[in-house]
Write an enzyme that holds these catalytic residues in place. Structure first.
Site, PDB file in Angstrom:
ATOM      1  N   LYS A 251       1.571  12.453  10.459  1.00 21.40           N
ATOM      2  CA  LYS A 251       1.022  11.849  11.680  1.00 21.40           C
ATOM      3  C   LYS A 251       2.149  11.345  12.590  1.00 21.40           C
ATOM      4  CE  LYS A 251       0.679   7.673   9.024  1.00 21.40           C
ATOM      5  NZ  LYS A 251      -0.114   6.921   8.077  1.00 21.40           N
TER       6      LYS A 251
ATOM      7  N   TYR B  61      21.025  -5.819  34.184  1.00 15.78           N
ATOM      8  CA  TYR B  61      19.885  -6.416  34.873  1.00 15.78           C
ATOM      9  C   TYR B  61      19.799  -7.927  34.656  1.00 15.78           C
ATOM     10  CZ  TYR B  61      17.394  -2.155  36.202  1.00 15.78           C
ATOM     11  OH  TYR B  61      17.014  -0.993  36.785  1.00 15.78           O
TER      12      TYR B  61
HETATM   13  C1  LIG Z   1       0.387   6.694   6.943  1.00 15.02           C
HETATM   14  C2  LIG Z   1      -0.473   6.734   5.784  1.00 15.02           C
HETATM   15  C3  LIG Z   1       0.067   6.987   4.511  1.00 15.02           C
HETATM   16  C4  LIG Z   1       1.526   7.146   4.231  1.00 15.02           C
HETATM   17  O1  LIG Z   1       2.106   5.906   4.124  1.00 15.02           O
HETATM   18  P1  LIG Z   1       3.674   5.727   3.829  1.00 15.02           P
HETATM   19  O2  LIG Z   1       3.833   4.304   3.546  1.00 15.02           O
HETATM   20  O3  LIG Z   1       4.373   6.162   5.048  1.00 15.02           O
HETATM   21  O4  LIG Z   1       3.967   6.616   2.680  1.00 15.02           O
HETATM   22  C5  LIG Z   1      -0.829   7.108   3.460  1.00 15.02           C
HETATM   23  N1  LIG Z   1      -2.152   6.977   3.655  1.00 15.02           N
HETATM   24  C6  LIG Z   1      -2.682   6.699   4.851  1.00 15.02           C
HETATM   25  C7  LIG Z   1      -4.145   6.547   4.979  1.00 15.02           C
HETATM   26  C8  LIG Z   1      -1.862   6.561   5.960  1.00 15.02           C
HETATM   27  O5  LIG Z   1      -2.379   6.292   7.154  1.00 15.02           O
END
Ligand SMILES: *Cc1c(COP(=O)(O)O)cnc(C)c1O
Length: 828
Positions: free
Chosen positions: A496, A724
């Site tokens: 993701k 800035y």
């Molecule tokens: C992002 C996510 C993971 C992975 O988590 P990590 O800590 O990055 O390994 C696992 N399960 C769900 C439902 C997630 O949203």
């Protein structure tokens, strides 16, 4: 020797027309509908076609002057004018276009040969050109010249058929209902190929189904039809009409065995693209000379057709790499301001422009711009040529035309395009610098115009900031995690948010993971999943946040929705009720303590009841997510979550009498609670070699390195303000370096004021003053540096976890925040 198509008398019989002037029963050796075109044979016949903007009867005199002596005219054509032509055959009919069709159908019927008919929304000209080239290695092949695929183009094309031809390949294009019925008898294909159906030119049709129904009328005479099964509407429509009477041969790039006759897997490697095509009789892998999706789909059509018709794969591979068709010279480039550039700065003539426009239509639908030089070396007079060009551009819904050169500028008023702008030369263009944004830009011109300079000026120049992703490190980390698990436990890789920032799409990583035996991919949103599918990822993909308005797209791309509430399940149920679908794979998410998304324990009975009424749902997995897997102070809570999970999952499985995959562990869960791995784990940040406890860190390799280069070095005096809001005041005489990375690139403002540090020549240098949108300023006092020197924001040695700590966030946030404009480079 010129081939005789037929004799004038044949034409009279076929059309049942009335002879209004007669000299002798002359042969017909060529069809002509445009008096401007030179005729090449001794006995052409001119059909006076009446179009919207032009009337062929106005050109009879011109045709006569050029030596044409046979005509087909409208029966209302003035008899006193007819009388002025000497030594002519003239046939009067009620509809000259219909007569042209009748004659062509009659002519086509004389031949028995394998003939492939191609139609579809996009790509048909390219597929036809390639099929012609590939078939020509074995057969004497005839096809439409250029894209002669219209009501008048097809007759001209079919009239080129001669007795020595062994194979025909003809494309047909239509823009409204009723047209294909007229073209099909002219082509009478024995085999059919449907390239795709896109939303283009939809005005002539009520809806997509009707558009497909109309187009596939081309295949009435076919025994076999070839198509891609990944568009469910195409599959449905073809099956409904021809499923009982014809052989339908399909291919698919989705990885479900037996779903289509040919399964196609595309792999994009650094320097080549391969296509693996598998059928019940075996598997072949081809190296193909392009990377863009449109070309990949087009060549897949060709390969599937040829393989199915017995071509030798080794021979095909050799021919493939020699394909010389025009589109291969086109390259897709990334332009400034989210533009996409189709670079075709090699030739410029109407025929190759048609192909390029067709190619353009296959790209993502954005505003279409054409940058075009004068057209050189055309036999047609300029006025007519540019009129033709104008019509062509308008037909392809070109929004903006940028004309380069004196001739095209001279005809500036001809173009019915919403925006036009003209320059006398490339130099003028470059000095005046017109701006481009969110456009697909076709740059096309003869080589002498040097339009490549224009391409350079609108190409995205590589911003000095680069995110390097070490694929070797990713593989190393994956195998480390795998060693922590039982051999049978599956891994779902969470890709993701562009795989935790590593790519504008997660494709590069996903494809590496696919090769390394990952079982599943997880994405947050449908778009991410579709993007992966379109690039050829065939692994199953779970979508964590589906919504009711995208179930359709989710399912048609073989993505698998996560169902996290009864309400969402309800919506899915409504969606299914409206259509009869294939089994739908889903993943149930349970609420066990995270209190974010998930179905709660007290909802289970209702859940089960609802599921039992939806037999087409296939529950692939049941899962939950740990709230604090990394923190030992919360281990009691984690155990509680797991207990609840087991209880709830069992309850569902028992009551539904099913067995599913179960999973609850993320990265730190895998490391700290391997006893709860069940059937699958979900690995995210750990793949990138960060985000883990200090005791584990030495086993992993951080995969990402964010680096940039110094833009400018300055000396400031004690008391000068920097940046800035004059946020920093030099406490002494200082040397400062400006670096081209700002908060828009992911270097958060919280790094300013000396809090964050970057590494230059091994030394930690504080970021001073306010971080700007595109730049930041670093204190490099006492160092001997120059413009262009390397600056490391984070790397394996200068850990992103440390950097995150410096500003009070976590590596997840820093990674996913890296701006889209930062160039990603993957290396092994
Ligand atoms: C992002 C996510 C993971 C992975 O988590 P990590 O800590 O990055 O390994 C696992 N399960 C769900 C439902 C997630 O949203």
């Amino acid at each position: 020797m010129h081939h005789t198509l037929a004799y004038f008398k044949d034409l009279v019989v076929v059309t049942a027309g009335q002879v209004v002037a007669e000299t002798a029963n002359l042969p017909i050796t060529e069809l002509s509908i445009d008096s401007r075109n030179k005729t090449l044979t001794p006995f052409p016949i001119f059909f006076a076609i009446v179009g919207i903007n032009h009337n062929g009867h106005d050109y009879i005199a011109a045709a006569y002057h050029k030596g044409i002596r046979q005509f087909v005219v409208n029966d209302r054509y003035n008899p006193s004018v007819i009388a002025t032509y000497k030594d002519v055959n003239m046939l009067a009919v009620t509809d000259t276009l219909k007569a042209l069709h009748q004659f062509t159908a009659f002519y086509r019927s004389k031949y028995r040969l394998p003939l492939l008919g191609i139609t579809g929304s996009n790509g048909k000209t390219i597929v036809k050109e390639w099929m012609h080239e590939l078939l020509s290695r074995k057969y004497k092949t005839v096809s439409n010249p250029h894209s002669y695929n219209s009501q008048v183009g097809v007759p001209l094309a079919v009239s080129l058929l001669q007795p020595n031809h062994e194979y025909g390949v003809f494309e047909a294009g239509i823009s409204q209902t009723g047209e294909m019925e007229k073209l099909a008898p002219l082509i009478q294909p024995t085999h059919g190929l449907l390239t795709n159906i896109g939303p283009a030119h939809s005005q002539g049709f009520q809806n997509l189904t009707q558009k497909i129904q109309e187009k596939i009328k081309l295949f009435t005479s076919c025994s076999t039809i070839y198509y891609c099964k990944d568009d469910p509407l195409i599959h449905l429509t073809l099956s409904n009409l021809y499923g009982q009477t014809k052989v339908l041969v399909s291919w698919s790039s989705l990885n479900s065995p037996f779903w289509a006759d040919y399964l196609v897997t595309c792999k994009q490697l650094a320097d080549q693209t391969t296509l693996q095509i598998t059928s019940s009789t075996g598997s072949n892998t081809f190296v193909i000379p392009f990377r863009d999706n449109a070309s990949i789909a087009n060549i897949t059509h060709c390969l599937v057709y040829l393989l199915d018709n017995g071509s030798d794969p080794a021979q095909l591979q050799r021919s493939l790499l020699q394909l010389k068709s025009i589109p291969m010279r086109m390259t897709l480039k990334t332009g400034v301001h989210r533009c996409q550039i189709i670079d075709d700065t090699y030739t410029n003539d109407i025929a190759s422009l048609r192909v390029a426009l067709d190619f353009m239509q296959q790209q993502q639908p954005t505003k279409r711009t054409v940058i075009l030089s004068d057209i050189l070396q055309s036999a047609t007079a300029d006025g007519q040529l540019y009129q033709e060009l104008a019509t062509l551009l308008a037909k392809h819904a070109i929004h903006r035309l940028v004309g380069i050169g004196p001739v095209i500028s001279h005809y500036s008023t001809l173009f019915p395009i919403p925006e036009t702008i003209f320059f006398n030369s490339v130099a003028d263009f470059i000095t005046q610098k017109p701006s481009f944004k969110d456009e697909t830009i076709l740059v096309k011109g003869a080589r002498t115009f040097q339009l490549e300079r224009i391409v350079q000026s609108i190409e995205k120049n590589s911003h000095g900031t680069i995110l390097e992703i070490d694929m070797h490190a990713i593989r190393h980390n994956l195998s480390y995690f795998r060693r922590q698990l039982n051999p049978t436990t599956k891994i779902m890789a969470m890709v993701k948010a562009s795989t935790y920032g590593s790519g504008s799409s997660s494709f590069e990583l996903a494809s590496a993971l696919q090769r390394h035996g990952i079982a599943y991919l997880g994405v947050a949103y449908m778009d991410e999943g579709i993007c992966l599918r379109q690039k050829g990822i065939t692994l199953p993909i779970m979508v964590m946040n589906p919504t009711d308005d995208n179930f359709d797209a989710i399912l048609s791309h073989h993505l698998e929705p996560e169902i996290y509430s009864l309400a969402l399940l309800d919506e899915l149920s409504c969606f299914i009720a409206e259509r009869n679908t294939q089994p739908i794979p889903i993943h149930l998410k349970l609420e066990t303590g995270m209190h974010r998304l998930g179905i709660a324990e007290n909802e289970l009975d209702q859940l089960i009841e609802q599921l039992q009424q939806m037999p087409s749902l296939h529950i692939v997995s049941i899962f939950s997510h740990l709230a604090a897997s990394q923190a030992d102070v919360h281990d009691g809570y984690t155990h509680l979550q797991v207990e609840r999970f087991i209880k709830m999952a069992r309850y569902i499985e028992k009551n539904m009498q099913i067995k599913t995959l179960k999973h609850i562990l993320n990265t730190n869960g895998i490391l700290r609670f391997p006893q709860f791995q069940f059937d699958m784990v979900r690995l995210g940040i750990g793949l990138h070699g960060v985000g883990v406890d200090a005791t584990i860190q030495p086993h992993l390799l951080p995969a990402s390195k964010l680096k940039t280069t110094i833009s400018q070095i300055k000396s400031v005096q004690k008391g000068d303000s920097i940046g800035y809001d004059r946020k920093a005041i030099a406490t002494q005489d200082m040397t400062i370096a400006t670096i081209p990375i700002g908060y828009a690139d992911g270097l958060s403002r919280s790094f300013g004021g000396g809090k964050g540090r970057v590494v230059i020549q091994g030394r930690q240098c504080p970021i001073i003053g306010n971080v700007c949108m595109d730049m930041a300023i670093v204190d490099v006092t006492g160092m001997a540096l120059k413009r262009g020197d390397k600056v490391i924001i984070f790397s394996a040695a200068h850990s992103i976890d440390t950097l995150a700590e410096q500003v009070g966030t976590i590596s997840y946030e820093l990674l996913t925040q890296i701006g889209q404009r930062v160039k990603r480079i993957y290396y092994s």
